[in-house]
Design a protein around this motif. Structure first.
Motif, PDB file in Angstrom:
ATOM      1  N   PHE B  21       0.836  -1.207   0.000  1.00  0.00           N
ATOM      2  CA  PHE B  21       0.000   0.000   0.000  1.00  0.00           C
ATOM      3  C   PHE B  21       0.866   1.250   0.000  1.00  0.00           C
ATOM      4  N   GLU B  22       1.823   1.296   0.897  1.00  0.00           N
ATOM      5  CA  GLU B  22       2.685   2.472   1.000  1.00  0.00           C
ATOM      6  C   GLU B  22       3.503   2.663  -0.278  1.00  0.00           C
ATOM      7  N   ALA B  23       3.950   1.545  -0.864  1.00  0.00           N
ATOM      8  CA  ALA B  23       4.709   1.629  -2.117  1.00  0.00           C
ATOM      9  C   ALA B  23       3.787   2.095  -3.242  1.00  0.00           C
ATOM     10  N   GLY B  24       2.575   1.586  -3.230  1.00  0.00           N
ATOM     11  CA  GLY B  24       1.603   1.910  -4.286  1.00  0.00           C
ATOM     12  C   GLY B  24       1.271   3.395  -4.326  1.00  0.00           C
ATOM     13  N   LEU B  25       1.168   4.008  -3.169  1.00  0.00           N
ATOM     14  CA  LEU B  25       0.887   5.451  -3.125  1.00  0.00           C
ATOM     15  C   LEU B  25       1.981   6.223  -3.851  1.00  0.00           C
ATOM     16  N   LEU B  26       3.175   5.650  -3.879  1.00  0.00           N
ATOM     17  CA  LEU B  26       4.299   6.306  -4.550  1.00  0.00           C
ATOM     18  C   LEU B  26       4.564   5.679  -5.928  1.00  0.00           C
ATOM     19  N   LYS B  27       3.555   5.000  -6.450  1.00  0.00           N
ATOM     20  CA  LYS B  27       3.614   4.446  -7.816  1.00  0.00           C
ATOM     21  C   LYS B  27       4.678   3.369  -8.006  1.00  0.00           C
ATOM     22  N   MET B  28       4.941   2.626  -6.962  1.00  0.00           N
ATOM     23  CA  MET B  28       5.889   1.517  -7.098  1.00  0.00           C
ATOM     24  C   MET B  28       5.115   0.203  -7.040  1.00  0.00           C
ATOM     25  N   ARG B  29       5.457  -0.709  -7.958  1.00  0.00           N
ATOM     26  CA  ARG B  29       4.787  -2.008  -8.017  1.00  0.00           C
ATOM     27  C   ARG B  29       5.522  -3.039  -7.157  1.00  0.00           C
ATOM     28  N   THR B 277      18.903  -1.688   5.525  1.00  0.00           N
ATOM     29  CA  THR B 277      19.919  -2.576   6.100  1.00  0.00           C
ATOM     30  C   THR B 277      21.297  -2.022   5.738  1.00  0.00           C
ATOM     31  N   ASN B 278      22.322  -2.771   6.047  1.00  0.00           N
ATOM     32  CA  ASN B 278      23.675  -2.340   5.689  1.00  0.00           C
ATOM     33  C   ASN B 278      23.944  -2.453   4.193  1.00  0.00           C
ATOM     34  N   VAL B 279      23.054  -3.122   3.443  1.00  0.00           N
ATOM     35  CA  VAL B 279      23.238  -3.228   1.990  1.00  0.00           C
ATOM     36  C   VAL B 279      22.286  -2.250   1.304  1.00  0.00           C
ATOM     37  N   SER B 280      22.843  -1.351   0.498  1.00  0.00           N
ATOM     38  CA  SER B 280      22.039  -0.336  -0.169  1.00  0.00           C
ATOM     39  C   SER B 280      20.972  -0.982  -1.063  1.00  0.00           C
ATOM     40  N   MET B 308       9.997   3.270   5.017  1.00  0.00           N
ATOM     41  CA  MET B 308      10.791   2.535   4.030  1.00  0.00           C
ATOM     42  C   MET B 308      10.436   2.994   2.610  1.00  0.00           C
ATOM     43  N   ALA B 309       9.135   3.142   2.342  1.00  0.00           N
ATOM     44  CA  ALA B 309       8.685   3.457   0.975  1.00  0.00           C
ATOM     45  C   ALA B 309       9.270   4.782   0.487  1.00  0.00           C
ATOM     46  N   GLN B 310       9.385   5.768   1.376  1.00  0.00           N
ATOM     47  CA  GLN B 310       9.938   7.072   0.983  1.00  0.00           C
ATOM     48  C   GLN B 310      11.362   6.923   0.444  1.00  0.00           C
ATOM     49  N   SER B 311      12.164   6.084   1.091  1.00  0.00           N
ATOM     50  CA  SER B 311      13.547   5.909   0.626  1.00  0.00           C
ATOM     51  C   SER B 311      13.628   4.970  -0.571  1.00  0.00           C
ATOM     52  N   ALA B 312      12.771   3.948  -0.594  1.00  0.00           N
ATOM     53  CA  ALA B 312      12.778   3.000  -1.719  1.00  0.00           C
ATOM     54  C   ALA B 312      12.509   3.751  -3.021  1.00  0.00           C
ATOM     55  N   PHE B 313      11.701   4.812  -2.934  1.00  0.00           N
ATOM     56  CA  PHE B 313      11.346   5.624  -4.101  1.00  0.00           C
ATOM     57  C   PHE B 313      12.581   6.071  -4.885  1.00  0.00           C
ATOM     58  N   HIS B 314      13.645   6.436  -4.152  1.00  0.00           N
ATOM     59  CA  HIS B 314      14.851   6.940  -4.820  1.00  0.00           C
ATOM     60  C   HIS B 314      15.560   5.879  -5.650  1.00  0.00           C
ATOM     61  N   PHE B 315      15.361   4.614  -5.294  1.00  0.00           N
ATOM     62  CA  PHE B 315      15.970   3.536  -6.075  1.00  0.00           C
ATOM     63  C   PHE B 315      15.125   3.246  -7.317  1.00  0.00           C
ATOM     64  N   VAL B 316      13.809   3.419  -7.191  1.00  0.00           N
ATOM     65  CA  VAL B 316      12.912   3.093  -8.299  1.00  0.00           C
ATOM     66  C   VAL B 316      12.848   4.256  -9.287  1.00  0.00           C
ATOM     67  N   TYR B 317      12.806   5.490  -8.758  1.00  0.00           N
ATOM     68  CA  TYR B 317      12.750   6.695  -9.613  1.00  0.00           C
ATOM     69  C   TYR B 317      13.895   7.635  -9.237  1.00  0.00           C
ATOM     70  N   PRO B 318      15.119   7.294  -9.656  1.00  0.00           N
ATOM     71  CA  PRO B 318      16.282   8.058  -9.184  1.00  0.00           C
ATOM     72  C   PRO B 318      16.223   9.543  -9.538  1.00  0.00           C
ATOM     73  N   ASP B 319      15.494   9.903 -10.598  1.00  0.00           N
ATOM     74  CA  ASP B 319      15.507  11.313 -11.016  1.00  0.00           C
ATOM     75  C   ASP B 319      14.341  12.119 -10.472  1.00  0.00           C
ATOM     76  N   GLN B 320      13.479  11.477  -9.682  1.00  0.00           N
ATOM     77  CA  GLN B 320      12.299  12.205  -9.213  1.00  0.00           C
ATOM     78  C   GLN B 320      12.337  12.421  -7.718  1.00  0.00           C
ATOM     79  N   LYS B 321      11.480  13.314  -7.263  1.00  0.00           N
ATOM     80  CA  LYS B 321      11.373  13.593  -5.854  1.00  0.00           C
ATOM     81  C   LYS B 321      10.034  13.040  -5.370  1.00  0.00           C
TER      82      LYS B 321
END
Ligand code: FAD
Ligand code: FES
Lengths: 108, 335
Positions: B21-29, B277-280, B308-321
């Motif tokens: 759900f949290e990922a979905g709000l940020l358009k991540m599948r 975690t310790n792994v990016s 978690m979802a807020q930070s995961a966003f940067h890996f999925v959409y590196p150029d967006q905020k």
């Protein structure tokens, strides 16, 4: 025995080591909680609700002194592959003088 | 075939589900993988009928109802699932993306991995009988995924709980022969199933061995026969194609221990800023993680999923905020 203010019994780990535990008799805990506090590797996943059987023990000596298990406890034990006639769930046993001199084998 | 997704979630317990759900709000599948054949983790496996009293906004909710509601809540984001398979390996590609592989060979390619593995993957409790491991996958199986596999075969089921009884009844019509081995003289619980099993035994449809125990396994390469000690302490050797021990499930940390993540007593250490975690690119949320003050509660896992979802966003959409919006303002925009 009843006027002693400590409760003591033996705990045998799955590797065979035996350790004597001696505990004050005024702490209101289950045997599972005592074993966990004594650093035995018991996950107690269900927190003592007789639902996970990770606190499975076999009472090698002194089972006759303990309270009889409830139906829920027996139902859970019945599903285990390594249950024995004197199997119990440690979370369903209160820490009291009925445990004095018991020998408890960890099986979870 | 490789499944492609933004976030691969290991574990479909309440926390893994809410992460969708949290990922979905940020358009991540998301794609979820669980060793259990059903979603819900501990709630559906250990205490489906128990009431929970500390989910905010629900004075009381049955564990299975909470799982059903979570499933409904995440539907708009079309999560996909691989159930009944354990994630065994995690590898990293040169571009930083990940490949998760399951015991059954399913591969999932993702930009982010979220470990929501609870207390570990639910694994079968195994009887203590020599050579069991040697015959696993070679006639010894702990789960009935496809009953058709047993059509016209000789099978032995061991156990006395609900699943042993239910599968005995179900497979009695499919298999050539079914032998049910139970340690005790009677069955506890589920009286109708116990009744059905004894009727099947009386009518000669199954072979019921009570007060009996597995003693030895025989075969060369695959299982051929099982030695069973019966009530009279006699050894019976029964020919079989399959042995299905059904003694319930218990969580084991399993392969996660080998993924080079920092662990503390079977839990993954995370940073409380975003549960990384310790792994990016790998996050850990819910019961599986640990940090100072950690509480293994569903509500804490939900909070961890949101951050978690807020930070995961940067890996999925590196150029967006990532922009933060209330659902009341923005609604839930389905995929
Ligand atoms: C009896 C009981 C009562 C409880 N009561 C409450 C309560 O009142 N309130 C509360 O907040 N909490 C309660 N809890 C705790 C709560 O259930 C947990 O905090 C919650 O389940 C954690 O959710 P999770 O999604 O992190 O993990 P889990 O629910 O444990 O789910 C993790 C899933 O990951 C899967 N998995 C793990 N590793 C792998 C792998 N390698 N491959 C594939 N799948 C894998 C597992 O199979 C499992 O299904 C209770 C727990 C129990 C047992
Ligand atoms: S702690 Fe779960 S059964 Fe005892």
């Amino acid at each position: 025995m009843a006027d002693k203010d400590t409760i003591s019994f033996d705990v045998q780990s799955s590797t065979g080591d035996v350790q004597r535990l001696e505990l004050p008799d005024n702490i209101n805990l289950s045997l599972m909680e005592v074993l966990k506090a004594s650093e035995y590797p018991i996950p107690a996943t269900c927190g003592g609700m007789a639902l996970c059987a990770t606190c499975h023990v076999e009472i090698l000596k002194g089972v006759e002194n303990l309270s009889t298990p409830s139906d829920t406890e027996l139902d859970m034990i019945d599903t285990l592959p390594n249950a024995a006639a004197n199997s119990r769930l440690a979370c369903q046993i209160r820490l009291d003088h009925r445990l004095d001199d018991a020998v408890i084998l960890l099986k979870g | 075939m490789i499944i492609q997704t933004d976030i691969a979630i290991v574990g479909a317990g309440p926390v893994g589900l809410f992460a969708v759900f949290e990922a979905g709000l940020l358009k991540m599948r998301c794609h979820l993988i669980d060793a259990l054949p059903q979603i819900g983790g501990q709630l559906s496996e250990i205490y489906p009928k128990k009431p929970i009293y500390d989910i905010p906004g629900f004075p009381e909710v049955q564990a299975q109802t909470l799982v059903d509601n979570l499933r409904k809540q995440i539907e708009p984001f079309k999560p996909t699932f691989t159930l009944g398979e354990r994630v065994d390996s995690l590898t990293r590609n040169d571009d930083g993306s990940f490949i998760l592989t399951t015991t059954d060979g399913t591969a999932v390619h993702s930009k982010v991995v979220v470990i929501a593995a609870g207390l570990g993957s639910f694994e079968p409790r195994k009887p203590e009988v020599a050579d069991l491991g040697r015959f696993e996958g070679r006639g010894v199986t702990y789960m009935v995924k496809d009953p058709e596999l047993f059509r016209d075969k000789n099978i032995i089921i061991a156990g006395g709980g609900d699943s042993a009884l239910d599968w005995t009844i179900h497979l009695a019509n499919i298999a050539k022969s079914v032998t049910l081995v139970h340690r005790n003289e009677s069955f506890r619980g589920a009286p109708d199933s116990a009744e059905k099993v004894s009727t099947l035994a009386k009518n000669g449809k199954i072979n019921l061995l009570l007060s009996a125990n597995l003693k030895a396994l025989h075969g060369n390469g695959v299982i051929k026969a099982v030695e069973i000690e019966d009530k009279q302490k006699q050894l019976l050797k029964i020919d079989t194609d399959y042995l299905i021990p059904l003694f319930g499930l218990t969580p084991k940390l399993g392969p996660i221990a080998d993924w080079r993540l920092n662990l503390d007593k079977n839990a993954i250490e995370v940073n409380t800023f975003d549960y990384a975690t310790n792994v990016s690119g790998i996050f850990a949320i819910g019961d599986i993680n640990t940090y100072p003050g950690k509480l293994k509660l569903i509500l804490c896992g939900f909070h961890e999923a949101a951050l978690m979802a807020q930070s995961a966003f940067h890996f999925v959409y590196p150029d967006q905020k990532a922009s933060f919006k209330y659902t009341t303002v923005n609604g839930v925009n389905a995929f």
